[in-house]
Design a protein around this motif. Structure first.
Motif, mmCIF file in Angstrom:
data_model
loop_
_atom_site.group_PDB
_atom_site.id
_atom_site.type_symbol
_atom_site.label_atom_id
_atom_site.label_comp_id
_atom_site.label_asym_id
_atom_site.label_seq_id
_atom_site.Cartn_x
_atom_site.Cartn_y
_atom_site.Cartn_z
ATOM 1 N N GLU A 20 -10.420 8.411 2.602
ATOM 2 C CA GLU A 20 -9.088 9.014 2.500
ATOM 3 C C GLU A 20 -8.187 8.193 1.582
ATOM 4 O OE1 GLU A 20 -5.264 10.116 5.372
ATOM 5 O OE2 GLU A 20 -7.191 9.566 6.262
ATOM 6 N N GLU A 21 -8.236 6.880 1.737
ATOM 7 C CA GLU A 21 -7.433 6.035 0.868
ATOM 8 C C GLU A 21 -7.922 6.113 -0.570
ATOM 9 O OE1 GLU A 21 -6.595 1.363 0.026
ATOM 10 O OE2 GLU A 21 -6.693 1.966 2.141
ATOM 11 N N ARG B 32 -6.524 9.128 -2.051
ATOM 12 C CA ARG B 32 -5.082 8.986 -2.262
ATOM 13 C C ARG B 32 -4.804 8.201 -3.539
ATOM 14 N NH1 ARG B 32 -4.086 7.310 2.422
ATOM 15 N NH2 ARG B 32 -3.583 5.099 2.107
ATOM 16 N N ARG B 33 -5.630 7.209 -3.804
ATOM 17 C CA ARG B 33 -5.463 6.439 -5.039
ATOM 18 C C ARG B 33 -5.671 7.323 -6.270
ATOM 19 N NH1 ARG B 33 -8.068 0.391 -4.224
ATOM 20 N NH2 ARG B 33 -7.267 0.005 -2.133
ATOM 21 N N PRO C 191 -10.523 0.239 -1.517
ATOM 22 C CA PRO C 191 -9.986 1.158 -0.498
ATOM 23 C C PRO C 191 -10.693 0.970 0.837
ATOM 24 C CG PRO C 191 -11.313 2.334 -2.117
ATOM 25 C CD PRO C 191 -11.144 0.949 -2.641
ATOM 26 N N SER C 192 -9.946 1.157 1.920
ATOM 27 C CA SER C 192 -10.504 0.929 3.251
ATOM 28 C C SER C 192 -11.376 2.078 3.712
ATOM 29 C CB SER C 192 -9.379 0.699 4.254
ATOM 30 O OG SER C 192 -8.491 1.814 4.269
ATOM 31 N N ASP C 193 -11.135 3.289 3.180
ATOM 32 C CA ASP C 193 -11.939 4.443 3.574
ATOM 33 C C ASP C 193 -11.842 5.515 2.499
ATOM 34 O OD1 ASP C 193 -9.409 5.709 3.949
ATOM 35 O OD2 ASP C 193 -9.363 5.049 6.040
ATOM 36 N N PHE D 91 0.810 -1.211 0.000
ATOM 37 C CA PHE D 91 0.000 0.000 0.000
ATOM 38 C C PHE D 91 0.854 1.277 0.000
ATOM 39 C CE2 PHE D 91 -2.714 -3.268 1.885
ATOM 40 C CZ PHE D 91 -3.806 -3.188 1.051
ATOM 41 N N TRP E 220 -3.653 -1.962 -4.666
ATOM 42 C CA TRP E 220 -4.695 -0.996 -4.999
ATOM 43 C C TRP E 220 -5.523 -1.439 -6.199
ATOM 44 C CZ3 TRP E 220 -2.541 4.648 -4.214
ATOM 45 C CH2 TRP E 220 -2.332 4.846 -2.845
#
Length: 382
Positions: free
Chosen positions: A119-120, A123-124, A115-117, A74, A110
């Motif tokens: 925010e992630e 970010r991706r 994504p876990s949330d 990650f 990815w």
């Protein structure tokens, strides 16, 4: 002499365990060996001292202690390297005197996991937008996985290509503003067999045959998705360029890092393959160079460096017919048409004239030809 660098970007996609960290560490570590500088007219410097130290440490631990780098998960990182001639160039005509290679490492997880949330997820999206500055994307096909799926390689290849296709599909609406296609996007997608040392009887042609035989339909689906992202979708290559890569040979109690395969082609692929492909597209697709140079970073700048040098060295520029009306200079077409012997003469003459930047770029072109001759690189048919 003040440093004036032109930036080239390369994006590397690979699933978990495909060897991205070993690949990058071996690539940079080998360039720091004294033998590398003696054998090449250029040197490679890490722009971030801390990153360079860690990559060099990974390399030395493989070389001296048989310790493989720890796997990263990650982590989306970009690594910047300055590539400059070994000596200051005496030419005052060049608008730049070095290249900056930015290596974008996209986490395989990815494409494999949601994504876990939020925010992630964001970010991706931001990470992929940085990747889009690349002209070349390298998709790693894990040689170990091919062994595990022997006889059923299509299952593994399908998972790799589908994960990328689905990952791009999920990001599409967030990346395209009002659905408008992008001008800046990787135009050359190279399929690379990582851990190629595990397949000693496989050359790049047999790797290409395997991929095409087992996953032609999946390549076609991914190609259609990629085309939907870009302006001038005809100027996009997938399934046309293949590469063998081996960062090191892992044995029971040692890691052999001297018999590497393909890593010396990373810089030439990032720098000269796009310029070569622009020339090819201009001819085969009837697209003006002024349009294509907007789609590929620094095509015009590289051409301007090489044109006066080639024109000065060659007694005459080979006839190129209708290309003349489309390309910035017929000398650039000459560069991609010249024989290896003539290219070597150009490199030698440039070194004598202390035109080290031209020597470095011409050497990159020569390296691509060597890769083809050694059955390590397969390029789109001219």
């Amino acid at each position: 002499m003040a440093l004036k660098a032109k930036e080239q970007n390369i994006a590397v996609f690979g699933e978990t365990g495909s060897g991205k960290t070993v690949l990058l560490s071996s690539f940079f570590g080998a360039t720091q060996e004294p033998s590398f500088r003696k054998a090449n007219p250029y040197r490679v410097l890490a722009d971030d001292t801390g990153q360079g130290r860690r990559l060099r440490q990974n390399y030395l631990r493989m070389r001296d202690d048989a310790q493989a780098p720890l796997a990263t998960r990650f982590e989306a990182k970009s690594y910047s390297f300055t590539v400059r001639p070994n000596e200051d160039d005496t030419s005052t005509e060049h608008s730049f005197n070095a290249l900056r290679l930015v290596w974008h490492d996209y986490p395989g997880e990815w494409f494999e996991e949601e994504p876990s949330d939020a925010e992630e997820a964001q970010r991706r999206i931001e990470t992929f937008k940085r990747l889009m500055t690349s002209d070349v994307a390298v998709v790693l096909i894990d040689g170990q996985k091919l062994l595990e799926y022997a006889g059923e390689e299509e299952k593994y290849l399908k998972s790799v290509l589908w994960n990328i296709d689905e990952g791009l599909g999920r990001l599409r609406d967030d990346i395209l503003t009002d659905g408008k296609p992008l001008e800046e996007f990787p135009r050359i997608w190279v399929l690379a067999l990582s851990k190629a040392d595990l397949h000693p009887t496989m050359n790049v042609q047999s790797f290409k045959d395997l991929v095409e035989r087992k996953s032609a339909d999946d390549l076609a689906i991914l190609h259609k998705t990629l085309r939907s992202f870009v302006e001038v979708p005809e100027a996009l290559s997938l399934g046309e360029d293949f590469l063998l890569l081996s960062s090191a040979k892992f044995e029971t109690e040692r890691i052999e890092i001297t018999n590497r395969i393909g890593l010396d082609l990373i810089l030439p692929i990032a720098t000269m393959l796009p310029l070569e492909r622009v020339t090819q597209w201009a001819e085969s697709l009837n697209i003006p160079f002024k349009v294509l140079q907007k789609l590929v970073d620094n095509a015009d700048d590289l051409a301007r460096v090489l044109t006066p040098f080639i024109a000065k060295i060659l007694e005459h520029v080979p006839g190129v017919g209708k290309w003349l009306s489309r390309l910035l200079s017929p000398a650039i077409v000459s560069l991609v048409m010249l024989s290896k012997d003539k290219l070597q003469q150009l490199v030698d003459r440039a070194m004598e004239d202390r035109d080290y930047l031209s020597a470095m770029l011409a050497q990159f072109r020569l390296d691509l030809m060597d890769g083809v001759d050694q059955d390590v690189l397969e390029k789109s048919a001219w």
